[in-house]
Motif scaffolding. Structure first.
Motif, PDB file in Angstrom:
ATOM      1  N   GLU A 100       0.840  -1.199   0.000  1.00 43.14           N
ATOM      2  CA  GLU A 100       0.000   0.000   0.000  1.00 43.14           C
ATOM      3  C   GLU A 100       0.878   1.253   0.000  1.00 43.14           C
ATOM      4  O   GLU A 100       1.676   1.458   0.918  1.00 43.14           O
ATOM      5  N   THR A 101       0.733   2.083  -1.047  1.00 43.24           N
ATOM      6  CA  THR A 101       1.535   3.313  -1.162  1.00 43.24           C
ATOM      7  C   THR A 101       0.706   4.437  -1.776  1.00 43.24           C
ATOM      8  O   THR A 101       1.246   5.286  -2.482  1.00 43.24           O
ATOM      9  N   SER A 102      -0.592   4.474  -1.505  1.00 41.30           N
ATOM     10  CA  SER A 102      -1.448   5.430  -2.211  1.00 41.30           C
ATOM     11  C   SER A 102      -1.362   6.849  -1.680  1.00 41.30           C
ATOM     12  O   SER A 102      -1.751   7.782  -2.371  1.00 41.30           O
ATOM     13  N   CYS A 103      -0.853   7.030  -0.446  1.00 40.70           N
ATOM     14  CA  CYS A 103      -0.779   8.379   0.107  1.00 40.70           C
ATOM     15  C   CYS A 103       0.536   8.570   0.851  1.00 40.70           C
ATOM     16  O   CYS A 103       1.586   8.615   0.228  1.00 40.70           O
ATOM     17  N   ASP A 104       0.486   8.644   2.182  1.00 44.54           N
ATOM     18  CA  ASP A 104       1.711   8.956   2.924  1.00 44.54           C
ATOM     19  C   ASP A 104       2.100   7.864   3.909  1.00 44.54           C
ATOM     20  O   ASP A 104       2.833   8.113   4.860  1.00 44.54           O
ATOM     21  N   GLU A 105       1.613   6.634   3.688  1.00 45.33           N
ATOM     22  CA  GLU A 105       2.107   5.482   4.435  1.00 45.33           C
ATOM     23  C   GLU A 105       2.672   4.455   3.470  1.00 45.33           C
ATOM     24  O   GLU A 105       2.008   4.103   2.490  1.00 45.33           O
ATOM     25  N   THR A 106       3.900   4.001   3.745  1.00 41.61           N
ATOM     26  CA  THR A 106       4.457   2.884   3.001  1.00 41.61           C
ATOM     27  C   THR A 106       4.170   1.641   3.827  1.00 41.61           C
ATOM     28  O   THR A 106       4.656   1.511   4.952  1.00 41.61           O
ATOM     29  N   ALA A 107       3.377   0.724   3.290  1.00 41.71           N
ATOM     30  CA  ALA A 107       2.922  -0.407   4.087  1.00 41.71           C
ATOM     31  C   ALA A 107       3.046  -1.710   3.313  1.00 41.71           C
ATOM     32  O   ALA A 107       2.880  -1.755   2.089  1.00 41.71           O
ATOM     33  N   ALA A 108       3.342  -2.762   4.058  1.00 44.84           N
ATOM     34  CA  ALA A 108       3.385  -4.112   3.501  1.00 44.84           C
ATOM     35  C   ALA A 108       2.831  -5.063   4.555  1.00 44.84           C
ATOM     36  O   ALA A 108       2.978  -4.832   5.759  1.00 44.84           O
ATOM     37  N   ALA A 109       2.191  -6.121   4.114  1.00 45.26           N
ATOM     38  CA  ALA A 109       1.591  -7.086   5.029  1.00 45.26           C
ATOM     39  C   ALA A 109       1.516  -8.436   4.344  1.00 45.26           C
ATOM     40  O   ALA A 109       1.499  -8.534   3.112  1.00 45.26           O
ATOM     41  N   VAL A 110       1.439  -9.473   5.162  1.00 44.99           N
ATOM     42  CA  VAL A 110       1.204 -10.824   4.659  1.00 44.99           C
ATOM     43  C   VAL A 110      -0.059 -11.347   5.327  1.00 44.99           C
ATOM     44  O   VAL A 110      -0.166 -11.349   6.561  1.00 44.99           O
ATOM     45  N   VAL A 111      -1.006 -11.762   4.512  1.00 49.42           N
ATOM     46  CA  VAL A 111      -2.290 -12.263   4.998  1.00 49.42           C
ATOM     47  C   VAL A 111      -2.531 -13.643   4.400  1.00 49.42           C
ATOM     48  O   VAL A 111      -2.292 -13.857   3.208  1.00 49.42           O
ATOM     49  N   ARG A 112      -3.010 -14.543   5.239  1.00 49.63           N
ATOM     50  CA  ARG A 112      -3.366 -15.892   4.772  1.00 49.63           C
ATOM     51  C   ARG A 112      -4.870 -16.074   4.880  1.00 49.63           C
ATOM     52  O   ARG A 112      -5.464 -15.836   5.941  1.00 49.63           O
ATOM     53  N   ARG A 113      -5.471 -16.470   3.802  1.00 50.29           N
ATOM     54  CA  ARG A 113      -6.912 -16.765   3.768  1.00 50.29           C
ATOM     55  C   ARG A 113      -7.090 -18.250   3.546  1.00 50.29           C
ATOM     56  O   ARG A 113      -6.664 -18.794   2.522  1.00 50.29           O
ATOM     57  N   ALA A 114      -7.699 -18.923   4.521  1.00 49.35           N
ATOM     58  CA  ALA A 114      -7.907 -20.364   4.449  1.00 49.35           C
ATOM     59  C   ALA A 114      -9.041 -20.694   3.484  1.00 49.35           C
ATOM     60  O   ALA A 114      -9.854 -19.831   3.137  1.00 49.35           O
ATOM     61  N   PRO A 115      -9.134 -21.952   3.056  1.00 49.56           N
ATOM     62  CA  PRO A 115     -10.215 -22.337   2.131  1.00 49.56           C
ATOM     63  C   PRO A 115     -11.611 -22.060   2.664  1.00 49.56           C
ATOM     64  O   PRO A 115     -12.538 -21.812   1.880  1.00 49.56           O
ATOM     65  N   ASP A 116     -11.781 -22.080   3.994  1.00 55.33           N
ATOM     66  CA  ASP A 116     -13.102 -21.811   4.553  1.00 55.33           C
ATOM     67  C   ASP A 116     -13.369 -20.326   4.750  1.00 55.33           C
ATOM     68  O   ASP A 116     -14.399 -19.934   5.314  1.00 55.33           O
ATOM     69  N   GLY A 117     -12.434 -19.466   4.297  1.00 54.45           N
ATOM     70  CA  GLY A 117     -12.604 -18.026   4.408  1.00 54.45           C
ATOM     71  C   GLY A 117     -12.010 -17.417   5.651  1.00 54.45           C
ATOM     72  O   GLY A 117     -12.023 -16.194   5.816  1.00 54.45           O
TER      73      GLY A 117
END
Length: 363
Positions: free
Chosen positions: A11-28
Motif C-alpha cells: 500500500e503506497t497510495s498516500c503517505d504510508e508505506t505499508a506491507a503485510a502478509v495475509v493468509r486466507r484459508a479455504p473456509d474463508g
C-alpha cells in the motif's frame, strides 16, 4: 473448495508505506501474519499536509525494506507466497506507481499472480480482517479522501448509494484543524482538543437539508468553522469549537447513514442488516459512537475494523487480493496506476458528483 491463499500486500497510495502478509484459508478464515506501516508524518508536518513529490520519494526509499520486514515478521520467504496484491489506485499517482511497480517486479520474478487492488475495496474489506462479516453489507467508507455509502454485495461488487459532492469528512477534519493552528495530522489533533468541550456552543450549518438522498457536503461547515476560528481568543473557545465541529460531522454522517439504512433494509426485505464503517475517520470515537447508536436504532449489526486497520494499511490490500485470487481473479503485469478509480464505475459515469477530468471520474 478454494485453495489457501498467502498474499503479500503493498500500500503506497498516500503517505504510508505499508506491507503485510495475509493468509486466507479455504473456509474463508483470515489470519494476518504481519502488518508493517511506515508513516511519513515527520516529512509532511512542516507543510501542514501531504506533499505528493515528498511522499513518492519516501515510498521509493523504503518500500524494499518494508516488504522484507513484513515477510520476516510473517516467517516466510517470497517462495512461500501464492500471490502479490498492490494498490493500483485511487491515490497520489506517484506513490501508487511505486508500490504497484514493486508488486509487478515480485510477481514477475517469482512467477506469482498479481492483483491490482482498488484502495477503496481494501477499506471495504478491512473489517473482515478481524471478524466474520459475510457479504452483503452496507458500508460507510469515510476517510481523508473519500466519503461514500455503498451496498457491498460481494467481492468487487459495490453499488453506490451516496457520496460527498465536495469535501470528504476526513478532509474537513484536517482543514478545520489547520485553520485552528493544530498540528498535522489534524483529525486526531482536533479529536483530542474536543475532549471536554461544549458541542452545543457554536451553531454550525447543516448541509443539504432540502435533499432526501444519501449524499454528503462538508464545504459549508469547513468555511463556517474557519471563520469562527479567526475570532477565538481562549482555550475554552477553541475546545468548544473543536467539539462542535466533531459533533456536526458525526451528525451528518449519522443522518445520511440512517437514510441509507432505511433504503437498504427495504431492498434486503429486512434480512442481512449489517452496517460496516471503515476508513480513517472510523477511528474517531465520537463518530463511531454516533454511528453505533443509529445502527442499533435501525436494527443493524455494527462492525468497524480495529483501529490499526482503519487508517491506510497493507493487510486490507492483501485480503482484497486473497479474496480475488480465491475466485481465480488476477491482473496482467501491464495493469495501470490509476489516480481515479470509482468502486461503482456505472454510478460515477451516470450520476457524477464531480465533473470528470482528464484522469477520469472521481471515486
Amino acid at each position: 473448495m478454494n485453495p489457501s491463499q498467502t498474499v503479500l500486500g503493498l500500500e503506497t497510495s498516500c503517505d504510508e508505506t505499508a506491507a503485510a502478509v495475509v493468509r486466507r484459508a479455504p473456509d474463508g478464515t483470515v489470519e494476518v501474519l504481519s502488518s508493517v506501516v511506515a508513516s511519513q508524518i515527520a516529512e509532511h508536518a512542516p507543510f501542514g499536509g501531504v506533499v505528493p513529490e515528498i511522499a513518492a520519494r519516501a515510498h521509493v526509499e523504503s518500500i524494499d525494506a518494508i516488504a522484507e520486514r513484513a515477510l520476516a515478521e510473517a516467517g516466510l520467504g517470497y517462495g512461500e507466497l501464492t500471490g502479490v496484491a498492490a494498490t493500483a489506485g485511487p491515490g497520489l499517482v506517484g506513490g501508487v506507481m511505486v508500490g504497484l511497480s514493486f508488486g509487478k517486479a515480485v510477481a514477475l520474478a517469482r512467477g506469482l499472480p498479481l492483483v491490482a487492488v482498488n484502495h477503496l475495496e481494501g477499506h471495504a474489506v478491512s473489517a473482515r480482517l478481524a471478524a466474520d462479516i459475510p457479504y452483503p453489507f452496507l458500508l460507510l467508507l469515510v476517510s481523508g479522501g473519500h466519503c461514500q455509502l455503498l451496498s457491498v454485495e460481494g467481492v468487487g461488487a459495490c453499488r453506490r448509494l451516496g457520496s460527498t459532492i465536495d469535501d470528504a469528512a476526513g478532509e474537513a477534519f484536517d482543514k478545520i484543524a489547520k485553520t485552528m493552528g493544530l498540528p498535522y495530522p489534524g483529525g486526531p489533533a482536533l479529536e483530542r482538543l474536543a475532549e471536554g468541550g461544549d458541542a452545543e456552543r457554536f451553531a454550525l450549518p447543516r448541509m443539504l437539508l432540502g435533499r432526501k438522498d444519501c449524499d454528503f457536503s462538508f464545504s459549508g461547515l469547513k468555511t463556517a468553522a474557519a471563520r469562527l476560528a479567526e475570532g477565538l481568543s481562549t482555550d475554552d473557545e477553541r475546545r468548544d469549537l473543536a467539539a462542535s465541529v466533531q459533533a456536526a460531522i458525526a451528525r451528518q454522517l449519522a443522518e445520511r447513514s440512517d437514510r441509507a439504512m432505511q433504503l437498504y433494509a427495504r431492498e434486503q426485505e429486512g434480512r442481512n442488516l449489517r452496517f460496516v464503517v471503515a476508513g480513517g475517520v472510523a477511528a474517531n470515537g465520537a463518530v463511531r459512537q454516533r454511528l453505533m447508536e443509529v445502527a442499533a436504532e435501525r436494527g443493524f449489526s455494527f462492525s468497524a475494523p480495529p483501529l490499526r486497520y482503519c487508517t491506510d494499511n497493507a493487510a486490507m490490500i492483501a485480503l482484497s487480493g486473497a479474496e480475488r485470487l480465491a475466485l481465480g481473479m488476477a491482473d496482467p503485469l501491464n495493469a495501470p496506476a490509476r489516480p481515479r478509480w470509482p468502486l461503482d464505475a456505472a454510478a460515477a459515469a451516470a450520476h457524477p458528483t464531480h465533473v470528470a477530468g482528464r484522469k477520469g471520474a472521481k471515486a
